[in-house]
Design a protein around this motif. Sequence first.
Motif, PDB file in Angstrom:
ATOM      1  N   TYR A 109       0.814  -1.208   0.000  1.00 10.57           N
ATOM      2  CA  TYR A 109       0.000   0.000   0.000  1.00 10.57           C
ATOM      3  C   TYR A 109       0.856   1.270   0.000  1.00 10.57           C
ATOM      4  N   GLU A 110       1.994   1.229   0.676  1.00  6.63           N
ATOM      5  CA  GLU A 110       2.810   2.431   0.818  1.00  6.63           C
ATOM      6  C   GLU A 110       3.457   2.866  -0.493  1.00  6.63           C
ATOM      7  N   ASN A 111       3.645   1.926  -1.414  1.00  5.44           N
ATOM      8  CA  ASN A 111       4.329   2.256  -2.667  1.00  5.44           C
ATOM      9  C   ASN A 111       3.443   2.082  -3.896  1.00  5.44           C
ATOM     10  N   LEU A 112       2.129   2.087  -3.679  1.00  7.81           N
ATOM     11  CA  LEU A 112       1.218   1.860  -4.800  1.00  7.81           C
ATOM     12  C   LEU A 112       1.329   2.940  -5.867  1.00  7.81           C
ATOM     13  N   GLY A 113       1.464   4.194  -5.436  1.00  9.28           N
ATOM     14  CA  GLY A 113       1.572   5.273  -6.412  1.00  9.28           C
ATOM     15  C   GLY A 113       2.746   5.080  -7.345  1.00  9.28           C
ATOM     16  N   ILE A 142     -10.292   0.868  -3.076  1.00  9.89           N
ATOM     17  CA  ILE A 142      -9.492   1.416  -1.975  1.00  9.89           C
ATOM     18  C   ILE A 142      -8.931   2.794  -2.300  1.00  9.89           C
ATOM     19  N   ASP A 143      -8.522   3.010  -3.554  1.00  5.81           N
ATOM     20  CA  ASP A 143      -7.905   4.296  -3.899  1.00  5.81           C
ATOM     21  C   ASP A 143      -7.942   4.498  -5.404  1.00  5.81           C
ATOM     22  N   HIS A 144      -7.766   5.733  -5.809  1.00  9.23           N
ATOM     23  CA  HIS A 144      -7.668   6.116  -7.218  1.00  9.23           C
ATOM     24  C   HIS A 144      -6.530   7.118  -7.314  1.00  9.23           C
ATOM     25  N   PHE A 145      -5.541   6.793  -8.146  1.00  9.28           N
ATOM     26  CA  PHE A 145      -4.351   7.627  -8.289  1.00  9.28           C
ATOM     27  C   PHE A 145      -4.406   8.409  -9.597  1.00  9.28           C
ATOM     28  N   ILE A 146      -3.993   9.671  -9.535  1.00  9.74           N
ATOM     29  CA  ILE A 146      -3.796  10.487 -10.727  1.00  9.74           C
ATOM     30  C   ILE A 146      -2.294  10.553 -10.965  1.00  9.74           C
ATOM     31  N   ILE A 147      -1.873  10.174 -12.174  1.00  7.58           N
ATOM     32  CA  ILE A 147      -0.449   9.995 -12.471  1.00  7.58           C
ATOM     33  C   ILE A 147       0.022  11.012 -13.506  1.00  7.58           C
ATOM     34  N   THR A 148       1.202  11.593 -13.272  1.00  6.32           N
ATOM     35  CA  THR A 148       1.904  12.343 -14.307  1.00  6.32           C
ATOM     36  C   THR A 148       3.304  11.741 -14.439  1.00  6.32           C
ATOM     37  N   ASP A 149       4.115  12.320 -15.310  1.00  9.71           N
ATOM     38  CA  ASP A 149       5.452  11.764 -15.541  1.00  9.71           C
ATOM     39  C   ASP A 149       6.279  11.711 -14.261  1.00  9.71           C
ATOM     40  N   ASP A 150       6.170  12.735 -13.419  1.00  9.29           N
ATOM     41  CA  ASP A 150       7.047  12.814 -12.252  1.00  9.29           C
ATOM     42  C   ASP A 150       6.293  13.017 -10.944  1.00  9.29           C
ATOM     43  N   THR A 160       4.754   3.018 -13.046  1.00  8.89           N
ATOM     44  CA  THR A 160       5.438   2.178 -14.039  1.00  8.89           C
ATOM     45  C   THR A 160       4.524   1.821 -15.199  1.00  8.89           C
ATOM     46  N   LYS A 161       3.222   1.760 -14.949  1.00  9.21           N
ATOM     47  CA  LYS A 161       2.281   1.406 -16.005  1.00  9.21           C
ATOM     48  C   LYS A 161       2.128   2.511 -17.056  1.00  9.21           C
ATOM     49  N   PHE A 162       2.597   3.711 -16.722  1.00 11.22           N
ATOM     50  CA  PHE A 162       2.366   4.840 -17.615  1.00 11.22           C
ATOM     51  C   PHE A 162       3.654   5.370 -18.242  1.00 11.22           C
ATOM     52  N   ILE A 163       4.764   4.669 -18.049  1.00  6.00           N
ATOM     53  CA  ILE A 163       6.023   5.079 -18.673  1.00  6.00           C
ATOM     54  C   ILE A 163       5.851   5.109 -20.191  1.00  6.00           C
ATOM     55  N   GLY A 164       6.170   6.247 -20.783  1.00  2.60           N
ATOM     56  CA  GLY A 164       6.135   6.357 -22.238  1.00  2.60           C
ATOM     57  C   GLY A 164       4.758   6.553 -22.841  1.00  2.60           C
ATOM     58  N   ARG A 165       3.729   6.690 -22.024  1.00  9.39           N
ATOM     59  CA  ARG A 165       2.378   6.865 -22.569  1.00  9.39           C
ATOM     60  C   ARG A 165       2.088   8.360 -22.742  1.00  9.39           C
TER      61      ARG A 165
END
Length: 235
Positions: free
Chosen positions: A109-113, A208-216, A118-123
């Motif tokens: 859980y602590e490192n889910l973000g 449990i959670d929903h993450f918003i992801i950017t490059d960094d 990793t799933k969005f590298i290069g997208r």
Amino acid sequence: MASNNGKEHTGHRQRLRKKFIDNGLDGFEPHEALELYLFYAIPRKDTNPLAHRLLDRYITLGGVCDAPIDELMKDFGLSETAAVYLKMLPEMSRLYTESKMNDDNIIDYENLGKLFQTKFIGRTNEAVALMLGDAKGKMIYFGIISKGSLNSSDMPVRKIVDLALRHNAKTAFLAHNHPSGTAIPSRSDIVTTGTVRETLLNVGVELIDHFIITDDDYVSLRESGFAGNIFYYDE
């Protein structure tokens, strides 16, 4: 004279290659790393000027790899093979990173973000990722379930429910990326999260959670408080 230039060019390639073999990319300038990478797509041409031109336009290696294939071909004279080779770099990086993960692992859980990143590298287009957990807290599914346009991607609620039921999941985690923006969720992101959570609860699965992801960067809707009481109202 041409022969000497050819020998000098070959010698330069050999020196860069040996430098990499001895120390990896440590000590390489960005243009040198790109030049070396392009050796294998453009075997009979000096790739140093091309590497400089690409970085002048796109600033970073990531920017180069994110450039459209047709633009690389039209503006820089790359063959389709060379342009595809560049575009494969972040995709292969993602596959390499994912190959290091074991789907049978207990969900961290602590490192889910970071894991979702990793799933969005290069997208460069928006996409949606789903992770499912079983009753013992083990990861039983982790994948991209939807790809959208550059600015939006509809949340595939029905597919999420179908996958959760198929895998007999007890918990779910979502993530989607903002390719050209910040990790701050939109109002639509929050409303959609509530809809998905409510729908999953009806079939016995907890979002449990929903993450918003950017490059960094990334934001957890649960931990950030952006989602209000969506994750807590039933507790």
